[in-house]
Design a protein around this motif. Sequence first.
Motif, PDB file in Angstrom:
ATOM      1  N   ARG A  77      41.502  22.179  28.975  1.00  0.00           N
ATOM      2  CA  ARG A  77      40.857  21.443  28.455  1.00  0.00           C
ATOM      3  C   ARG A  77      40.309  20.032  28.057  1.00  0.00           C
ATOM      4  N   GLY A  80      37.038  19.470  30.309  1.00  0.00           N
ATOM      5  CA  GLY A  80      36.024  20.162  30.388  1.00  0.00           C
ATOM      6  C   GLY A  80      35.848  20.553  31.728  1.00  0.00           C
ATOM      7  N   ASP A 108      39.660  27.300  27.790  1.00  0.00           N
ATOM      8  CA  ASP A 108      39.842  26.530  28.391  1.00  0.00           C
ATOM      9  C   ASP A 108      39.556  26.798  29.573  1.00  0.00           C
ATOM     10  N   GLU A 164      33.382  27.185  33.046  1.00  0.00           N
ATOM     11  CA  GLU A 164      32.624  25.944  32.704  1.00  0.00           C
ATOM     12  C   GLU A 164      31.458  26.149  31.710  1.00  0.00           C
ATOM     13  N   LEU A 225      34.920  24.845  19.879  1.00  0.00           N
ATOM     14  CA  LEU A 225      34.179  24.050  20.573  1.00  0.00           C
ATOM     15  C   LEU A 225      34.099  23.115  19.766  1.00  0.00           C
ATOM     16  N   GLN A 228      35.050  19.837  20.776  1.00  0.00           N
ATOM     17  CA  GLN A 228      34.859  19.221  22.406  1.00  0.00           C
ATOM     18  C   GLN A 228      34.459  17.655  22.246  1.00  0.00           C
ATOM     19  N   THR A 231      30.716  17.035  21.499  1.00  0.00           N
ATOM     20  CA  THR A 231      30.082  17.702  20.592  1.00  0.00           C
ATOM     21  C   THR A 231      30.876  17.430  18.857  1.00  0.00           C
ATOM     22  N   SER A 417      39.654  14.058  19.423  1.00  0.00           N
ATOM     23  CA  SER A 417      38.788  15.212  19.991  1.00  0.00           C
ATOM     24  C   SER A 417      40.445  15.671  21.273  1.00  0.00           C
ATOM     25  N   ARG A 418      40.736  16.586  20.971  1.00  0.00           N
ATOM     26  CA  ARG A 418      42.130  16.586  21.880  1.00  0.00           C
ATOM     27  C   ARG A 418      42.796  15.991  22.372  1.00  0.00           C
TER      28      ARG A 418
END
Length: 566
Positions: A77, A80, A108, A164, A225, A228, A231, A417-418
Amino acid sequence: MSTSEKRATNQTNPAAAVQTGAELLVKNLESQGVEYVFGIPGAKIDKLFDTLVDSKIKTILCRHEQNAAFIAAGIGRMTGKAGVCIGTSGPGCSNLVTGLATATSEGDPVVALGGATTVANRLKRVHQAMDTVSIFKPVTKYSAEVNSSEAISEVVADAFRAAESGRPGASFISLPMDIMAAEAKGEVLTPVKPEALGAADDHEMGEAAARINKAQNPVVLLGMLASQPETAEAIHLFLRKTGLPVVNTYQAAGAVSHDLFDQFGGRVGLFHNQPGDRLLDASDLVITVGYDPIEYDAVLWNRGRKGNVIHIDVVRPDADKNYKPAVELIGNIKAILGRLTSLVEVTERQGNSAILSEIAMERGVFSERAKMLNGTPIHPMRIVHELQGIMSDDITLCLDMGSFHIWLARYLYSFRSRQVLITNGQQTMGVGLPWAIAASLVRPSEKVISISGDGGFMFSSMELETAVRLKCNLVHIVWMDGHYDMVRFQQIAKYGRDAAVEFGPVDVVGIAKACGAHGMMIHRPEEIAPTLKKALALEGPVVVGIPVDYRDNHNLMEMMHPGVLN
Protein backbone atom coordinates in the motif's frame (compact mmCIF):
# COMPACT_ATOMS: atom_id res chain seq x y z
CA MET A 1 27.08 -24.03 7.76
CA SER A 2 27.72 -20.30 7.36
CA THR A 3 27.03 -18.36 4.16
CA SER A 4 30.78 -18.10 3.41
CA GLU A 5 31.25 -21.84 3.94
CA LYS A 6 28.37 -22.59 1.54
CA ARG A 7 29.92 -20.39 -1.14
CA ALA A 8 33.29 -22.08 -0.65
CA THR A 9 31.64 -25.49 -1.01
CA ASN A 10 29.96 -24.40 -4.26
CA GLN A 11 33.32 -23.34 -5.69
CA THR A 12 35.04 -26.66 -4.90
CA ASN A 13 32.13 -28.99 -5.67
CA PRO A 14 30.70 -28.56 -9.21
CA ALA A 15 27.58 -30.54 -8.31
CA ALA A 16 26.76 -28.03 -5.61
CA ALA A 17 26.89 -25.19 -8.15
CA VAL A 18 23.85 -26.46 -10.09
CA GLN A 19 21.08 -23.85 -10.02
CA THR A 20 18.04 -25.05 -8.13
CA GLY A 21 14.45 -23.99 -8.57
CA ALA A 22 14.65 -22.03 -5.32
CA GLU A 23 17.71 -20.16 -6.58
CA LEU A 24 15.99 -19.25 -9.84
CA LEU A 25 12.96 -18.06 -7.89
CA VAL A 26 15.10 -15.89 -5.62
CA LYS A 27 16.92 -14.40 -8.61
CA ASN A 28 13.54 -13.36 -10.00
CA LEU A 29 12.59 -11.79 -6.67
CA GLU A 30 15.88 -9.90 -6.51
CA SER A 31 15.49 -8.68 -10.08
CA GLN A 32 11.96 -7.49 -9.27
CA GLY A 33 13.45 -5.33 -6.51
CA VAL A 34 12.02 -7.24 -3.55
CA GLU A 35 13.71 -6.01 -0.38
CA TYR A 36 11.89 -8.01 2.32
CA VAL A 37 10.02 -11.30 2.62
CA PHE A 38 7.83 -12.07 5.64
CA GLY A 39 6.85 -15.51 6.80
CA ILE A 40 7.39 -18.71 8.76
CA PRO A 41 9.45 -21.67 7.48
CA GLY A 42 8.52 -25.33 7.27
CA ALA A 43 9.78 -28.56 5.74
CA LYS A 44 7.98 -28.11 2.41
CA ILE A 45 9.37 -24.60 1.84
CA ASP A 46 12.73 -24.82 3.64
CA LYS A 47 14.77 -24.89 0.41
CA LEU A 48 13.51 -21.40 -0.41
CA PHE A 49 14.33 -20.10 3.08
CA ASP A 50 17.80 -21.66 2.87
CA THR A 51 18.41 -19.98 -0.48
CA LEU A 52 17.24 -16.59 0.78
CA VAL A 53 20.12 -16.65 3.31
CA ASP A 54 22.58 -16.07 0.46
CA SER A 55 20.49 -13.37 -1.26
CA LYS A 56 20.21 -9.60 -0.99
CA ILE A 57 16.65 -10.00 0.34
CA LYS A 58 16.02 -9.62 4.07
CA THR A 59 13.99 -12.47 5.55
CA ILE A 60 11.71 -11.37 8.41
CA LEU A 61 10.51 -14.20 10.62
CA CYS A 62 6.95 -13.53 11.83
CA ARG A 63 4.83 -15.12 14.55
CA HIS A 64 1.81 -15.93 12.35
CA GLU A 65 1.41 -16.22 8.59
CA GLN A 66 -1.70 -14.02 8.61
CA ASN A 67 0.37 -11.19 10.05
CA ALA A 68 3.11 -11.83 7.49
CA ALA A 69 0.51 -11.23 4.78
CA PHE A 70 -0.71 -8.07 6.55
CA ILE A 71 2.84 -6.69 6.73
CA ALA A 72 3.43 -7.48 3.06
CA ALA A 73 0.17 -5.72 2.19
CA GLY A 74 1.24 -2.67 4.17
CA ILE A 75 4.47 -2.58 2.16
CA GLY A 76 2.38 -2.78 -1.01
CA ARG A 77 0.00 0.00 0.00
CA MET A 78 2.74 2.46 0.91
CA THR A 79 5.15 1.73 -1.97
CA GLY A 80 2.90 0.56 -4.82
CA LYS A 81 5.26 -2.41 -5.19
CA ALA A 82 4.07 -5.86 -4.19
CA GLY A 83 5.12 -7.01 -0.74
CA VAL A 84 6.06 -10.68 -0.44
CA CYS A 85 5.04 -13.22 2.20
CA ILE A 86 5.79 -16.94 2.57
CA GLY A 87 4.03 -19.84 4.24
CA THR A 88 4.77 -23.53 4.32
CA SER A 89 2.37 -26.21 3.07
CA GLY A 90 -1.03 -26.98 4.59
CA PRO A 91 -1.95 -24.62 7.44
CA GLY A 92 1.02 -22.39 6.65
CA CYS A 93 -0.75 -21.52 3.40
CA SER A 94 -4.30 -21.49 4.72
CA ASN A 95 -3.22 -19.03 7.41
CA LEU A 96 -2.43 -16.59 4.61
CA VAL A 97 -5.99 -16.55 3.25
CA THR A 98 -7.40 -13.74 5.41
CA GLY A 99 -4.38 -11.54 4.69
CA LEU A 100 -4.65 -12.02 0.94
CA ALA A 101 -8.42 -11.55 0.92
CA THR A 102 -7.92 -8.29 2.79
CA ALA A 103 -5.20 -7.13 0.39
CA THR A 104 -7.33 -7.78 -2.68
CA SER A 105 -10.32 -6.02 -1.12
CA GLU A 106 -8.18 -3.02 -0.16
CA GLY A 107 -6.28 -2.75 -3.46
CA ASP A 108 -2.90 -3.60 -1.89
CA PRO A 109 -0.36 -5.49 -4.07
CA VAL A 110 1.00 -8.69 -2.50
CA VAL A 111 2.68 -11.82 -3.83
CA ALA A 112 2.40 -14.86 -1.55
CA LEU A 113 4.63 -17.92 -1.90
CA GLY A 114 3.34 -21.21 -0.48
CA GLY A 115 5.06 -24.52 0.07
CA ALA A 116 3.54 -27.72 -1.31
CA THR A 117 4.14 -31.45 -1.35
CA THR A 118 5.97 -33.01 -4.29
CA VAL A 119 4.25 -32.98 -7.66
CA ALA A 120 3.86 -36.77 -7.50
CA ASN A 121 1.97 -36.47 -4.22
CA ARG A 122 -0.29 -33.57 -5.14
CA LEU A 123 -3.38 -35.75 -5.58
CA LYS A 124 -2.72 -38.06 -2.64
CA ARG A 125 -3.87 -37.79 0.96
CA VAL A 126 -0.41 -37.19 2.40
CA HIS A 127 0.95 -34.95 5.14
CA GLN A 128 -0.07 -31.30 4.58
CA ALA A 129 -1.44 -31.95 1.08
CA MET A 130 -3.89 -29.19 0.15
CA ASP A 131 -5.23 -27.75 -3.10
CA THR A 132 -4.06 -24.27 -2.23
CA VAL A 133 -4.39 -22.91 -5.76
CA SER A 134 -8.15 -23.52 -5.65
CA ILE A 135 -8.38 -22.13 -2.12
CA PHE A 136 -6.75 -18.86 -3.11
CA LYS A 137 -8.46 -18.26 -6.46
CA PRO A 138 -11.56 -16.54 -4.98
CA VAL A 139 -9.49 -14.09 -2.91
CA THR A 140 -6.65 -13.24 -5.29
CA LYS A 141 -6.15 -11.81 -8.76
CA TYR A 142 -3.81 -14.65 -9.72
CA SER A 143 -3.30 -18.13 -8.27
CA ALA A 144 -1.11 -20.79 -9.87
CA GLU A 145 1.22 -23.67 -9.11
CA VAL A 146 4.70 -24.05 -10.53
CA ASN A 147 4.51 -27.53 -12.06
CA SER A 148 7.88 -27.42 -13.82
CA SER A 149 11.21 -25.70 -13.21
CA GLU A 150 10.87 -24.16 -16.65
CA ALA A 151 7.72 -22.34 -15.49
CA ILE A 152 9.22 -20.69 -12.40
CA SER A 153 10.18 -17.38 -13.97
CA GLU A 154 6.99 -17.17 -16.01
CA VAL A 155 4.73 -17.72 -13.02
CA VAL A 156 6.64 -15.23 -10.86
CA ALA A 157 6.52 -12.55 -13.56
CA ASP A 158 2.80 -13.08 -14.13
CA ALA A 159 2.12 -12.96 -10.39
CA PHE A 160 3.84 -9.61 -9.90
CA ARG A 161 2.23 -8.10 -12.98
CA ALA A 162 -1.23 -9.20 -11.81
CA ALA A 163 -0.67 -7.95 -8.26
CA GLU A 164 0.49 -4.49 -9.33
CA SER A 165 -1.68 -3.85 -12.41
CA GLY A 166 -5.11 -2.28 -12.66
CA ARG A 167 -6.75 -2.34 -9.27
CA PRO A 168 -3.91 -3.92 -7.24
CA GLY A 169 -4.40 -7.03 -5.15
CA ALA A 170 -2.90 -10.35 -4.14
CA SER A 171 -1.25 -13.14 -6.14
CA PHE A 172 -0.48 -16.64 -4.87
CA ILE A 173 2.17 -19.09 -6.10
CA SER A 174 2.26 -22.74 -4.99
CA LEU A 175 5.80 -24.15 -4.91
CA PRO A 176 6.16 -27.96 -4.80
CA MET A 177 9.15 -28.91 -2.68
CA ASP A 178 10.77 -31.15 -5.31
CA ILE A 179 10.72 -28.41 -7.94
CA MET A 180 12.36 -26.00 -5.52
CA ALA A 181 15.14 -28.52 -4.76
CA ALA A 182 15.68 -29.80 -8.32
CA GLU A 183 17.86 -28.32 -11.05
CA ALA A 184 16.36 -25.38 -12.93
CA LYS A 185 17.70 -24.00 -16.21
CA GLY A 186 15.17 -21.26 -16.85
CA GLU A 187 15.97 -17.58 -17.40
CA VAL A 188 15.07 -14.68 -15.14
CA LEU A 189 12.05 -12.83 -16.60
CA THR A 190 11.74 -10.05 -14.07
CA PRO A 191 11.52 -7.15 -13.54
CA VAL A 192 8.04 -6.71 -14.93
CA LYS A 193 6.07 -3.49 -14.77
CA PRO A 194 2.33 -3.03 -14.23
CA GLU A 195 0.15 -2.68 -17.28
CA ALA A 196 0.55 0.81 -18.74
CA LEU A 197 -2.82 2.52 -19.28
CA GLY A 198 -3.54 5.75 -21.10
CA ALA A 199 -6.36 8.25 -20.84
CA ALA A 200 -9.95 7.32 -21.68
CA ASP A 201 -11.67 7.67 -25.06
CA ASP A 202 -11.84 11.30 -26.29
CA HIS A 203 -15.57 11.12 -27.00
CA GLU A 204 -16.27 9.82 -23.47
CA MET A 205 -14.01 12.53 -22.04
CA GLY A 206 -15.97 15.19 -23.91
CA GLU A 207 -19.29 13.84 -22.69
CA ALA A 208 -18.05 13.76 -19.10
CA ALA A 209 -16.82 17.35 -19.30
CA ALA A 210 -20.14 18.49 -20.77
CA ARG A 211 -22.07 16.85 -17.94
CA ILE A 212 -19.83 18.47 -15.35
CA ASN A 213 -20.16 21.90 -16.98
CA LYS A 214 -23.95 21.56 -17.09
CA ALA A 215 -24.47 20.26 -13.53
CA GLN A 216 -25.68 22.63 -10.82
CA ASN A 217 -24.60 20.63 -7.77
CA PRO A 218 -21.83 18.21 -8.77
CA VAL A 219 -19.84 16.41 -6.06
CA VAL A 220 -16.59 14.43 -6.28
CA LEU A 221 -16.46 11.08 -4.42
CA LEU A 222 -12.92 9.75 -3.95
CA GLY A 223 -12.22 6.05 -3.43
CA MET A 224 -9.19 4.00 -2.44
CA LEU A 225 -7.18 4.46 -5.65
CA ALA A 226 -7.58 8.23 -5.34
CA SER A 227 -5.16 8.14 -2.41
CA GLN A 228 -2.26 6.93 -4.57
CA PRO A 229 0.20 9.86 -4.48
CA GLU A 230 0.39 10.40 -8.24
CA THR A 231 -3.40 10.28 -8.51
CA ALA A 232 -3.91 12.64 -5.56
CA GLU A 233 -1.77 15.31 -7.26
CA ALA A 234 -4.03 15.23 -10.32
CA ILE A 235 -7.11 15.39 -8.09
CA HIS A 236 -5.78 18.51 -6.38
CA LEU A 237 -5.39 20.29 -9.75
CA PHE A 238 -8.89 19.26 -10.80
CA LEU A 239 -10.47 20.45 -7.54
CA ARG A 240 -8.57 23.75 -7.53
CA LYS A 241 -9.79 24.60 -11.01
CA THR A 242 -13.40 23.50 -10.56
CA GLY A 243 -13.95 24.43 -6.93
CA LEU A 244 -16.20 21.36 -6.59
CA PRO A 245 -17.07 19.93 -3.17
CA VAL A 246 -15.41 16.60 -2.45
CA VAL A 247 -16.00 13.69 -0.08
CA ASN A 248 -14.06 10.48 0.23
CA THR A 249 -14.36 6.96 1.53
CA TYR A 250 -12.33 5.83 4.52
CA GLN A 251 -9.63 4.25 2.34
CA ALA A 252 -9.09 7.51 0.46
CA ALA A 253 -7.88 9.29 3.61
CA GLY A 254 -5.31 11.97 2.81
CA ALA A 255 -6.29 12.41 -0.83
CA VAL A 256 -7.49 15.99 -0.22
CA SER A 257 -4.75 18.54 0.47
CA HIS A 258 -4.98 21.12 3.26
CA ASP A 259 -5.56 24.04 0.89
CA LEU A 260 -8.74 22.33 -0.33
CA PHE A 261 -10.16 21.76 3.16
CA ASP A 262 -12.96 24.30 2.61
CA GLN A 263 -14.25 22.11 -0.26
CA PHE A 264 -14.01 18.92 1.80
CA GLY A 265 -17.25 17.42 3.08
CA GLY A 266 -15.56 14.67 5.11
CA ARG A 267 -15.38 10.89 4.85
CA VAL A 268 -18.32 8.59 4.23
CA GLY A 269 -18.76 4.88 4.89
CA LEU A 270 -20.64 2.14 6.75
CA PHE A 271 -23.71 4.20 7.71
CA HIS A 272 -25.53 6.78 5.56
CA ASN A 273 -25.58 9.54 8.15
CA GLN A 274 -22.55 11.75 7.63
CA PRO A 275 -22.21 15.39 6.49
CA GLY A 276 -20.69 14.14 3.24
CA ASP A 277 -23.85 12.13 2.67
CA ARG A 278 -25.84 15.37 2.65
CA LEU A 279 -23.66 16.59 -0.20
CA LEU A 280 -24.17 13.34 -2.11
CA ASP A 281 -27.92 13.40 -1.51
CA ALA A 282 -28.22 17.00 -2.77
CA SER A 283 -26.04 16.49 -5.84
CA ASP A 284 -27.27 16.23 -9.42
CA LEU A 285 -23.98 14.63 -10.54
CA VAL A 286 -21.44 12.48 -8.69
CA ILE A 287 -17.95 12.07 -10.10
CA THR A 288 -16.37 8.97 -8.56
CA VAL A 289 -12.58 8.64 -8.72
CA GLY A 290 -10.89 5.32 -7.92
CA TYR A 291 -14.03 4.17 -6.13
CA ASP A 292 -15.03 0.55 -5.50
CA PRO A 293 -18.47 -0.21 -4.00
CA ILE A 294 -16.78 -2.49 -1.44
CA GLU A 295 -15.66 0.73 0.30
CA TYR A 296 -19.16 2.18 0.69
CA ASP A 297 -22.08 0.21 -0.70
CA ALA A 298 -23.80 2.10 -3.52
CA VAL A 299 -27.21 1.12 -2.18
CA LEU A 300 -26.53 3.42 0.79
CA TRP A 301 -25.65 6.58 -1.14
CA ASN A 302 -26.81 6.04 -4.71
CA ARG A 303 -30.13 4.18 -4.54
CA GLY A 304 -32.49 5.40 -7.25
CA ARG A 305 -29.97 7.72 -8.90
CA LYS A 306 -30.18 7.33 -12.68
CA GLY A 307 -27.84 8.62 -15.35
CA ASN A 308 -25.89 11.11 -13.27
CA VAL A 309 -22.69 9.35 -12.20
CA ILE A 310 -19.31 9.65 -13.92
CA HIS A 311 -17.02 6.71 -13.05
CA ILE A 312 -13.25 7.32 -13.30
CA ASP A 313 -11.16 4.24 -12.59
CA VAL A 314 -8.70 1.68 -13.92
CA VAL A 315 -11.43 -0.95 -14.32
CA ARG A 316 -15.08 -0.90 -15.31
CA PRO A 317 -17.58 -1.33 -12.47
CA ASP A 318 -19.58 -4.51 -12.04
CA ALA A 319 -23.17 -4.34 -13.19
CA ASP A 320 -25.20 -3.06 -10.24
CA LYS A 321 -28.76 -1.75 -10.16
CA ASN A 322 -27.65 0.85 -7.63
CA TYR A 323 -24.49 1.91 -9.47
CA LYS A 324 -24.88 2.39 -13.22
CA PRO A 325 -22.70 5.32 -14.36
CA ALA A 326 -23.78 7.38 -17.34
CA VAL A 327 -20.13 7.80 -18.37
CA GLU A 328 -17.23 5.45 -17.63
CA LEU A 329 -13.72 6.85 -18.04
CA ILE A 330 -11.43 3.82 -17.83
CA GLY A 331 -7.64 4.04 -17.92
CA ASN A 332 -4.85 5.83 -16.11
CA ILE A 333 -6.64 7.96 -13.51
CA LYS A 334 -3.95 10.64 -13.46
CA ALA A 335 -4.05 10.98 -17.24
CA ILE A 336 -7.86 11.06 -17.29
CA LEU A 337 -8.02 13.78 -14.65
CA GLY A 338 -5.37 15.82 -16.41
CA ARG A 339 -7.33 15.76 -19.64
CA LEU A 340 -10.65 16.37 -17.88
CA THR A 341 -9.21 19.37 -16.01
CA SER A 342 -8.36 20.99 -19.33
CA LEU A 343 -11.90 20.42 -20.65
CA VAL A 344 -14.06 21.56 -17.74
CA GLU A 345 -15.12 25.16 -17.37
CA VAL A 346 -14.71 27.33 -14.29
CA THR A 347 -18.31 27.92 -13.19
CA GLU A 348 -19.72 29.65 -10.14
CA ARG A 349 -22.01 27.24 -8.34
CA GLN A 350 -23.75 28.12 -5.09
CA GLY A 351 -25.85 24.99 -4.64
CA ASN A 352 -23.56 23.23 -2.18
CA SER A 353 -22.02 26.25 -0.45
CA ALA A 354 -24.64 26.23 2.35
CA ILE A 355 -23.96 22.56 3.13
CA LEU A 356 -20.20 23.14 3.16
CA SER A 357 -20.69 26.06 5.54
CA GLU A 358 -22.75 23.85 7.85
CA ILE A 359 -20.05 21.19 7.77
CA ALA A 360 -17.36 23.73 8.68
CA MET A 361 -19.48 24.94 11.60
CA GLU A 362 -20.05 21.36 12.79
CA ARG A 363 -16.30 20.73 12.80
CA GLY A 364 -15.90 23.64 15.17
CA VAL A 365 -18.71 22.35 17.39
CA PHE A 366 -17.10 18.90 17.48
CA SER A 367 -13.74 20.36 18.51
CA GLU A 368 -15.19 22.56 21.25
CA ARG A 369 -17.33 19.74 22.60
CA ALA A 370 -14.37 17.35 22.59
CA LYS A 371 -12.27 19.72 24.71
CA MET A 372 -14.91 19.67 27.45
CA LEU A 373 -15.13 15.88 27.75
CA ASN A 374 -12.97 15.39 30.84
CA GLY A 375 -14.48 12.24 32.32
CA THR A 376 -13.00 8.80 32.82
CA PRO A 377 -13.04 6.40 31.10
CA ILE A 378 -12.15 8.76 28.25
CA HIS A 379 -14.66 9.67 25.54
CA PRO A 380 -13.62 8.88 21.94
CA MET A 381 -14.18 12.49 20.88
CA ARG A 382 -11.54 13.68 23.34
CA ILE A 383 -9.06 11.04 22.17
CA VAL A 384 -9.61 12.04 18.52
CA HIS A 385 -9.16 15.70 19.42
CA GLU A 386 -5.88 15.02 21.23
CA LEU A 387 -4.57 12.80 18.44
CA GLN A 388 -5.30 15.51 15.88
CA GLY A 389 -3.06 17.82 17.85
CA ILE A 390 -0.03 15.54 17.55
CA MET A 391 -0.64 14.28 13.98
CA SER A 392 2.26 16.01 12.25
CA ASP A 393 3.08 15.36 8.59
CA ASP A 394 5.91 12.99 9.53
CA ILE A 395 3.69 10.50 11.38
CA THR A 396 2.08 7.47 9.71
CA LEU A 397 -1.14 6.25 11.33
CA CYS A 398 -2.33 2.63 10.91
CA LEU A 399 -5.85 1.75 12.04
CA ASP A 400 -7.16 -1.65 13.02
CA MET A 401 -10.89 -2.45 12.93
CA GLY A 402 -13.37 -1.65 15.69
CA SER A 403 -15.58 1.11 17.09
CA PHE A 404 -12.56 3.40 17.45
CA HIS A 405 -11.99 3.02 13.70
CA ILE A 406 -15.29 4.77 12.93
CA TRP A 407 -14.54 7.73 15.21
CA LEU A 408 -11.09 8.18 13.70
CA ALA A 409 -12.12 7.55 10.09
CA ARG A 410 -14.82 10.21 10.37
CA TYR A 411 -13.20 12.89 12.47
CA LEU A 412 -9.39 12.68 12.31
CA TYR A 413 -8.10 14.65 9.33
CA SER A 414 -5.04 13.92 7.21
CA PHE A 415 -3.73 15.81 4.18
CA ARG A 416 -1.02 13.48 2.88
CA SER A 417 -1.66 10.49 0.64
CA ARG A 418 -1.42 7.16 2.41
CA GLN A 419 -0.45 8.80 5.68
CA VAL A 420 -3.43 7.12 7.32
CA LEU A 421 -4.00 3.43 6.53
CA ILE A 422 -7.61 2.34 7.01
CA THR A 423 -9.33 -0.97 6.30
CA ASN A 424 -12.96 -1.21 5.25
CA GLY A 425 -13.09 -3.82 2.48
CA GLN A 426 -13.19 -6.93 4.67
CA GLN A 427 -13.09 -4.90 7.92
CA THR A 428 -10.34 -7.21 9.10
CA MET A 429 -9.34 -7.20 12.75
CA GLY A 430 -5.64 -7.39 13.55
CA VAL A 431 -4.20 -5.36 10.67
CA GLY A 432 -3.10 -2.30 12.68
CA LEU A 433 0.10 -3.54 14.32
CA PRO A 434 1.39 -5.46 11.24
CA TRP A 435 0.77 -2.40 9.06
CA ALA A 436 2.73 -0.34 11.60
CA ILE A 437 5.66 -2.76 11.31
CA ALA A 438 5.52 -2.29 7.54
CA ALA A 439 5.42 1.50 7.93
CA SER A 440 8.46 1.48 10.19
CA LEU A 441 10.40 -0.42 7.52
CA VAL A 442 9.20 1.66 4.56
CA ARG A 443 9.43 5.01 6.34
CA PRO A 444 12.29 4.61 8.85
CA SER A 445 12.72 8.36 9.30
CA GLU A 446 9.09 8.77 10.45
CA LYS A 447 7.31 7.90 13.65
CA VAL A 448 4.48 5.39 13.36
CA ILE A 449 1.28 5.16 15.40
CA SER A 450 -1.09 2.20 15.19
CA ILE A 451 -4.41 1.87 17.00
CA SER A 452 -6.60 -1.09 17.88
CA GLY A 453 -9.30 -2.03 20.31
CA ASP A 454 -8.50 -4.50 23.08
CA GLY A 455 -10.28 -7.17 21.03
CA GLY A 456 -8.40 -6.57 17.80
CA PHE A 457 -5.09 -6.17 19.66
CA MET A 458 -5.15 -9.84 20.62
CA PHE A 459 -5.47 -10.88 16.97
CA SER A 460 -1.90 -9.81 16.25
CA SER A 461 -0.27 -8.89 19.57
CA MET A 462 2.25 -11.72 19.13
CA GLU A 463 3.97 -9.59 16.46
CA LEU A 464 5.11 -7.20 19.18
CA GLU A 465 8.10 -9.50 19.56
CA THR A 466 8.74 -9.14 15.82
CA ALA A 467 8.57 -5.35 16.16
CA VAL A 468 11.02 -5.48 19.08
CA ARG A 469 13.40 -7.71 17.12
CA LEU A 470 13.29 -5.28 14.17
CA LYS A 471 13.71 -2.26 16.47
CA CYS A 472 10.59 -0.67 14.96
CA ASN A 473 9.92 2.85 16.19
CA LEU A 474 6.17 2.59 16.62
CA VAL A 475 3.55 3.42 19.21
CA HIS A 476 0.57 1.08 19.39
CA ILE A 477 -2.46 2.53 21.21
CA VAL A 478 -5.09 0.15 22.59
CA TRP A 479 -8.60 1.52 23.24
CA MET A 480 -9.89 -0.65 26.09
CA ASP A 481 -13.49 -1.40 27.06
CA GLY A 482 -13.64 -5.20 27.40
CA HIS A 483 -16.02 -5.78 24.46
CA TYR A 484 -16.15 -6.35 20.74
CA ASP A 485 -18.00 -3.07 20.77
CA MET A 486 -18.49 -2.50 17.04
CA VAL A 487 -20.55 -5.68 17.05
CA ARG A 488 -22.14 -4.86 20.39
CA PHE A 489 -23.72 -1.50 19.57
CA GLN A 490 -25.17 -2.86 16.33
CA GLN A 491 -26.61 -5.89 18.14
CA ILE A 492 -28.31 -3.62 20.66
CA ALA A 493 -29.75 -1.48 17.86
CA LYS A 494 -31.18 -4.58 16.16
CA TYR A 495 -32.22 -6.81 19.07
CA GLY A 496 -32.22 -4.64 22.18
CA ARG A 497 -29.43 -6.68 23.78
CA ASP A 498 -25.91 -7.94 23.06
CA ALA A 499 -24.60 -11.48 22.68
CA ALA A 500 -21.12 -13.03 23.00
CA VAL A 501 -19.21 -9.74 22.89
CA GLU A 502 -17.75 -9.42 26.39
CA PHE A 503 -14.30 -10.69 27.31
CA GLY A 504 -11.97 -10.45 30.31
CA PRO A 505 -9.42 -7.71 30.99
CA VAL A 506 -6.00 -7.88 29.35
CA ASP A 507 -2.87 -6.31 30.82
CA VAL A 508 -1.56 -4.63 27.66
CA VAL A 509 1.39 -3.12 29.55
CA GLY A 510 2.31 -6.58 30.83
CA ILE A 511 2.07 -8.04 27.32
CA ALA A 512 4.28 -5.26 25.98
CA LYS A 513 6.96 -5.79 28.60
CA ALA A 514 6.84 -9.58 28.17
CA CYS A 515 7.71 -9.04 24.48
CA GLY A 516 10.50 -6.58 25.28
CA ALA A 517 8.53 -3.44 24.39
CA HIS A 518 7.71 -0.39 26.50
CA GLY A 519 4.27 -0.22 28.12
CA MET A 520 2.28 2.79 29.39
CA MET A 521 -1.26 3.56 30.56
CA ILE A 522 -3.34 6.73 30.16
CA HIS A 523 -6.02 7.20 32.82
CA ARG A 524 -7.21 10.80 32.36
CA PRO A 525 -7.77 13.01 29.30
CA GLU A 526 -5.06 15.49 30.24
CA GLU A 527 -2.51 12.63 30.14
CA ILE A 528 -3.11 11.80 26.48
CA ALA A 529 -0.86 14.34 24.74
CA PRO A 530 2.11 14.23 27.14
CA THR A 531 2.08 10.43 27.33
CA LEU A 532 1.95 10.01 23.56
CA LYS A 533 4.72 12.58 23.05
CA LYS A 534 6.85 10.68 25.56
CA ALA A 535 6.08 7.38 23.80
CA LEU A 536 6.96 8.82 20.39
CA ALA A 537 10.33 9.97 21.74
CA LEU A 538 11.32 6.46 22.87
CA GLU A 539 13.32 4.03 20.76
CA GLY A 540 11.58 0.82 19.82
CA PRO A 541 7.94 -0.30 20.13
CA VAL A 542 5.67 1.22 22.78
CA VAL A 543 2.18 0.01 23.77
CA VAL A 544 -0.18 2.57 25.34
CA GLY A 545 -3.49 1.53 26.89
CA ILE A 546 -6.46 3.91 27.18
CA PRO A 547 -9.72 2.98 28.98
CA VAL A 548 -12.46 4.31 26.70
CA ASP A 549 -16.07 5.37 27.28
CA TYR A 550 -18.22 4.01 24.44
CA ARG A 551 -21.60 5.08 25.83
CA ASP A 552 -22.29 7.26 22.77
CA ASN A 553 -21.40 4.66 20.16
CA HIS A 554 -25.04 3.99 19.31
CA ASN A 555 -25.04 7.50 17.82
CA LEU A 556 -22.55 6.37 15.19
CA MET A 557 -25.47 4.66 13.45
CA GLU A 558 -27.88 7.53 13.98
CA MET A 559 -26.37 10.99 14.11
CA MET A 560 -26.03 13.31 11.16
CA HIS A 561 -24.61 16.23 13.13
CA PRO A 562 -21.31 15.27 14.84
CA GLY A 563 -21.56 18.01 17.46
CA VAL A 564 -24.83 16.71 18.88
CA LEU A 565 -24.52 13.69 21.16
CA ASN A 566 -26.96 12.37 23.73
